[in-house]
Every structure is written in C-alpha cells, then in structure tokens.
Enzyme design. Sequence first.
Site, PDB file in Angstrom:
ATOM      1  CG  HIS A 154      -7.927  -1.809  -4.260  1.00 21.32           C
ATOM      2  ND1 HIS A 154      -8.565  -0.657  -3.888  1.00 21.32           N
ATOM      3  CD2 HIS A 154      -6.655  -1.697  -3.825  1.00 21.32           C
ATOM      4  CE1 HIS A 154      -7.695   0.128  -3.257  1.00 21.32           C
ATOM      5  NE2 HIS A 154      -6.529  -0.483  -3.209  1.00 21.32           N
ATOM      6  CD  GLU A 213      -3.882  -3.080  -0.766  1.00 25.83           C
ATOM      7  OE1 GLU A 213      -2.776  -2.570  -0.963  1.00 25.83           O
ATOM      8  OE2 GLU A 213      -4.889  -2.796  -1.418  1.00 25.83           O
TER       9      GLU A 213
END
Length: 255
Positions: free
Chosen positions: A95, A165
């Site tokens: 992430h 992302e």
Amino acid sequence: MLYMGTNLKMYKTIAQTIRFLEELHALTSDIDRENLKLFVIPSYTSLESARKCVPESSISLGAQNMCWESEGQFTGEISPLMLKETGVEIIEIGHSERRHVFGESDKDANRKVRAAMEHGFTALLCIGETKEQKESGISDEILSIQLKSALLGVQDIEKLWIGYEPVWAIGVNGIPASAAYADEKHAVIKSVLESLYGERGTKVPLLYGGSVNPRNATELIVQAHIDGLFIGRSAWDAKAFNGIIRDVIKTQSVQ
Ligand code: PGA
C-alpha cells in the site's frame, strides 16, 4: 465478479471493527455473493474477533501487511503462519502508506507476494505513481516497473489482485483520479500482466483506489478495465459503504 473492499488503515478498535462488520453484514445480507466479493481489511489486533463475528461467505477479511518469513528474529512483524491462524484470506501488499511512510520497496513487495502465494493467500498488490512521476509523464513506466518487480519469479497468479492506487489520489489531501484516467492506467496494467502471463494475466482483477466516494464510484465502475473499488474513508461507515455498493450494483445492472 464485482470486487468491493475497504482498508481500515490505523482506525477502529476491536470493538469498533466488530460493530462495523456486523452492521455491514446485516445491511448487505440480501446481496447475492455470487457476483460480489466484499472484503474488509482491519487492524491485525481485530482479525481474530473479526473472523468470528461475520461469516466468510459474506465478508472476506484481509491483513494490511505481512512479513515474508514464517518465523524468526523479526521484532514487530507478523508472519504468514500467524495470519493463517486468524482465518484471513487476503494480504494487502505494498500500500502507498507502506511504501511512502515506512519505506517499503518493490523488493519487499516481491518477497511478500511470493510468501502470500506460497501460503495460499490472495495477494492484493497495490501500485501507483506519485504526483511527481505523473507530472513527468512516466506513470506507465513506473506502473510497469512496480508490477514486474513485485511479480518477479511469481508463476501462480490465480490468487492475485491488483489495486491501482495513485499516490496523489489517496487520503484526505488526495484528488480522485478521473474515471478516464483510472481506466487508461488499468489498461496499461492489464497489458503488462498480459505481457508477463499471456491470457491468464488478463484475468487478474484490477481494483481502483484513491478517494473513491459516493459521487465518483459509479462512474469509475462502468469503465472497461475496472473490476472493483478499494475504498478508504468513504467506506468506514457501514451505511455509507452499503450505499456505495448498492449504487455500483445498480449502475452495473443497467449497463
Ligand atoms: P481513501 O484511501 O479512499 O481514503 O483515499 C484509499 C486507500 O488508501 O486505499
């Protein structure tokens, strides 16, 4: 299959996580899971209680990170064996906050993807370019490098999901990617996966994340290369998340 999930980041205690999951389960129980993969990625400390409070068939659970080693002198790390014990199915890897706040590299992501595959988890590999990289016009190259590095030596991709992302789109200061931009980058990701794995690579689910909200979710989901949404802030209230899920399903069904 529609993929809808949320990463709770460093929010919600065990009690709050249980309340959130029970409410989300109750609100979405009439939605056919044949076509919906609903998942929540809470804190490590919540995982065991979380798994006991809602059925896996309703909500899949994931961990926000994982060490690549099964055990050893790695203070502060959590191993695949420890996570197996909690019943989680998904491991989120790389992430943006792991990469940019905690300095994780593509090499770390590679070790973690490999460990996740060896232990039979679904690996949700997150990639995305920074604002500077976007402005320099090198986003596609960056995505390609992140993918190829993290997937080095990985043959079995049956349980691989990708979260696109963009770093500049994530969090309170993030600006959501336009649906067209997100779709264009998903197409790039798909073509890199196809170059690596052939036809199999085109089947890997691609999820968009970064300031998804009730206003942009439907526009994002109808894009040709977007298979799901990976949401932060806008999904942390069960009623709000349920609302987004229903809007997305309704929009898909009239397409
Ligand atoms: P956000 O978070 O939806 O709050 O921007 C997305 C993410 O970090 O996955």
